[in-house]
Design an enzyme around this catalytic site. Structure first.
Site, PDB file in Angstrom:
ATOM      1  N   LYS A  30      -0.774  -0.716  -4.572  1.00 15.31           N
ATOM      2  CA  LYS A  30      -1.410   0.608  -4.830  1.00 15.31           C
ATOM      3  C   LYS A  30      -0.837   1.169  -6.158  1.00 15.31           C
ATOM      4  O   LYS A  30       0.328   1.202  -6.350  1.00 15.31           O
ATOM      5  CB  LYS A  30      -1.387   1.751  -3.691  1.00 15.31           C
ATOM      6  CG  LYS A  30      -2.290   2.717  -3.721  1.00 15.31           C
ATOM      7  CD  LYS A  30      -1.881   3.771  -3.052  1.00 15.31           C
ATOM      8  CE  LYS A  30      -1.141   3.647  -1.534  1.00 15.31           C
ATOM      9  NZ  LYS A  30      -2.431   4.248  -0.690  1.00 15.31           N
ATOM     10  N   ASP A  56       0.893  -1.037  -0.111  1.00 16.32           N
ATOM     11  CA  ASP A  56      -0.130  -0.025  -0.158  1.00 16.32           C
ATOM     12  C   ASP A  56       0.785   1.228   0.038  1.00 16.32           C
ATOM     13  O   ASP A  56       0.676   2.271   0.560  1.00 16.32           O
ATOM     14  CB  ASP A  56      -1.054  -0.086   1.305  1.00 16.32           C
ATOM     15  CG  ASP A  56      -1.909   0.957   1.270  1.00 16.32           C
ATOM     16  OD1 ASP A  56      -2.227   1.535   0.202  1.00 16.32           O
ATOM     17  OD2 ASP A  56      -2.308   1.316   2.284  1.00 16.32           O
TER      18      ASP A  56
HETATM   19  N1  SAM Z   1      -1.177  -0.007   4.507  1.00 14.03           N
HETATM   20  C1  SAM Z   1      -1.041   0.751   5.693  1.00 14.03           C
HETATM   21  C2  SAM Z   1      -2.200   0.490   6.552  1.00 14.03           C
HETATM   22  O1  SAM Z   1      -3.084  -0.003   6.308  1.00 14.03           O
HETATM   23  O2  SAM Z   1      -1.955   0.856   7.859  1.00 14.03           O
HETATM   24  C3  SAM Z   1      -0.925   2.210   5.121  1.00 14.03           C
HETATM   25  C4  SAM Z   1       0.455   2.514   4.642  1.00 14.03           C
HETATM   26  S1  SAM Z   1       0.719   4.191   4.112  1.00 14.03           S
HETATM   27  C5  SAM Z   1      -0.694   4.588   3.091  1.00 14.03           C
HETATM   28  C6  SAM Z   1       2.068   4.379   3.152  1.00 14.03           C
HETATM   29  C7  SAM Z   1       3.482   3.733   3.856  1.00 14.03           C
HETATM   30  O3  SAM Z   1       4.341   3.664   2.781  1.00 14.03           O
HETATM   31  C8  SAM Z   1       3.908   4.835   5.052  1.00 14.03           C
HETATM   32  O4  SAM Z   1       3.879   4.276   6.247  1.00 14.03           O
HETATM   33  C9  SAM Z   1       5.280   4.998   4.525  1.00 14.03           C
HETATM   34  O5  SAM Z   1       6.313   5.200   5.631  1.00 14.03           O
HETATM   35  C10 SAM Z   1       5.747   3.768   3.695  1.00 14.03           C
HETATM   36  N2  SAM Z   1       6.567   4.050   2.694  1.00 14.03           N
HETATM   37  C11 SAM Z   1       7.077   4.995   1.811  1.00 14.03           C
HETATM   38  N3  SAM Z   1       8.151   4.518   1.281  1.00 14.03           N
HETATM   39  C12 SAM Z   1       8.791   3.444   1.604  1.00 14.03           C
HETATM   40  C13 SAM Z   1      10.078   2.725   1.483  1.00 14.03           C
HETATM   41  N4  SAM Z   1      10.791   3.108   0.750  1.00 14.03           N
HETATM   42  N5  SAM Z   1      10.029   1.569   2.251  1.00 14.03           N
HETATM   43  C14 SAM Z   1       9.195   1.194   2.999  1.00 14.03           C
HETATM   44  N6  SAM Z   1       8.042   1.942   3.344  1.00 14.03           N
HETATM   45  C15 SAM Z   1       7.666   3.079   2.687  1.00 14.03           C
END
Ligand code: SAM
Length: 284
Positions: free
Chosen positions: A155, A115
């Protein structure tokens, strides 16, 4: 999750708190599963970009009977969840694959979901580029982790080159669908690619995708060039029609007082934390 007016405006936001989900995104995975039966026969699953952890909660609750191994990865620390192994890591870094494989004892995964969304900068081209890199990293991990026949969900934002993406994915999976859960706002370009039946290409080593993001996309394009036709992914709106509409406003139930609910899980590493520490140490 804040309080007050948003609680009243967005039913999914409100319902998430009432039902104990850490984020309203939980409903997106629940609606995707009810459409595609993604959790059937799953005993090893990877939840990428998982913080604060609502998808992991859904996985943990849905797969409790199967005593599945659930590995959840995010840049941010994820507060502990029953039955979930959390890993604070960057999904774009090659060591993340090795670390996940170790947790599975070298066994392949049945299901990988992502996501992922970067922090937006407001510079549209840059944001789109980072989102694409995140998706490619999730796909790289999925192709290196999945067993043949396994499923991948991620996503996407339906932009310019989305049909090229479907074509590339159709080379690796039996069935590719673009799905829009009812809990995802119609006003947003957000959707989910549901890739069913992983089919590793004969003679192709998915580890070659691990090099760098730029070689990764050019390699995918090379595979694409070998096939003339372009794939068109069917678009499926999922979730029951009786489910709440994410873009609608609902009146409060008659006779029920409006109570603001606290967040289910407070942020583990909010951006203001460093500032507060600096202030405490007299550095601000
Ligand atoms: N699916 C989660 C939930 O239901 O709680 C929500 C996810 S949130 C929309 C997007 C997440 O992507 C954030 O927590 C962010 O830290 C993570 N993210 C962004 N870039 C990332 C990376 N390079 N490696 C790991 N996580 C990453």
């Amino acid at each position: 999750m804040g309080k007050c007016s948003k609680d009243k405006r967005d039913l999914y936001y409100r319902k998430a708190k009432e039902q104990g989900w850490r984020a309203r995104s939980a409903f997106k995975l629940l609606q995707l599963d009810s459409q595609f039966q993604l959790f059937e026969g799953v005993s090893r699953v990877v939840d990428l970009c998982a913080a604060p952890g609502s998808w992991s909660q859904v996985l943990s609750r849905s797969l409790a009977k199967e005593s599945a191994t659930i590995v959840s990865v995010d840049l941010q620390p994820i507060a502990p969840l029953p039955g979930v192994i959390t890993l604070q890591a960057d999904i774009t870094h090659p060591s993340t694959l090795t670390n996940i494989l170790k947790l599975f004892g070298g066994e392949p995964a049945d299901f990988v979901c992502s996501d992922g969304a970067p922090d937006v900068t407001g510079l549209h081209d840059l944001d789109e580029y980072i989102q694409a890199q995140l998706l490619l990293s999730a796909l790289t991990l999925a192709t290196n982790l999945l067993r043949p026949g396994g499923n991948f969900v991620a996503k996407i934002f339906r932009g310019r080159d989305v049909d090229l993406l479907y074509s590339q994915l159709a080379l690796l999976f039996d069935k590719v669908t673009c799905a829009k859960p009812r809990s995802s706002r119609a006003s947003s370009l957000e959707a989910f690619i549901v890739c069913q039946g992983y089919r590793p290409r004969p003679g192709w080593n998915p580890e070659s995708l691990l090099l760098t993001p730029s070689t990764m996309s050019s390699r995918l394009t090379k595979i694409q060039d070998q096939r003339e036709e372009r794939a068109v992914a069917p678009f499926v709106a999922c979730g029951d029609l009786s489910d709440y509409d994410a873009d609608a406003t609902y009146p409060l139930e008659a006779g029920v007082a409006s109570i603001s609910l606290d967040p289910v899980q407070k942020p583990t590493a909010p951006p203001y934390k460093t500032a507060l520490e600096k202030k405490r140490n007299g550095l601000l």
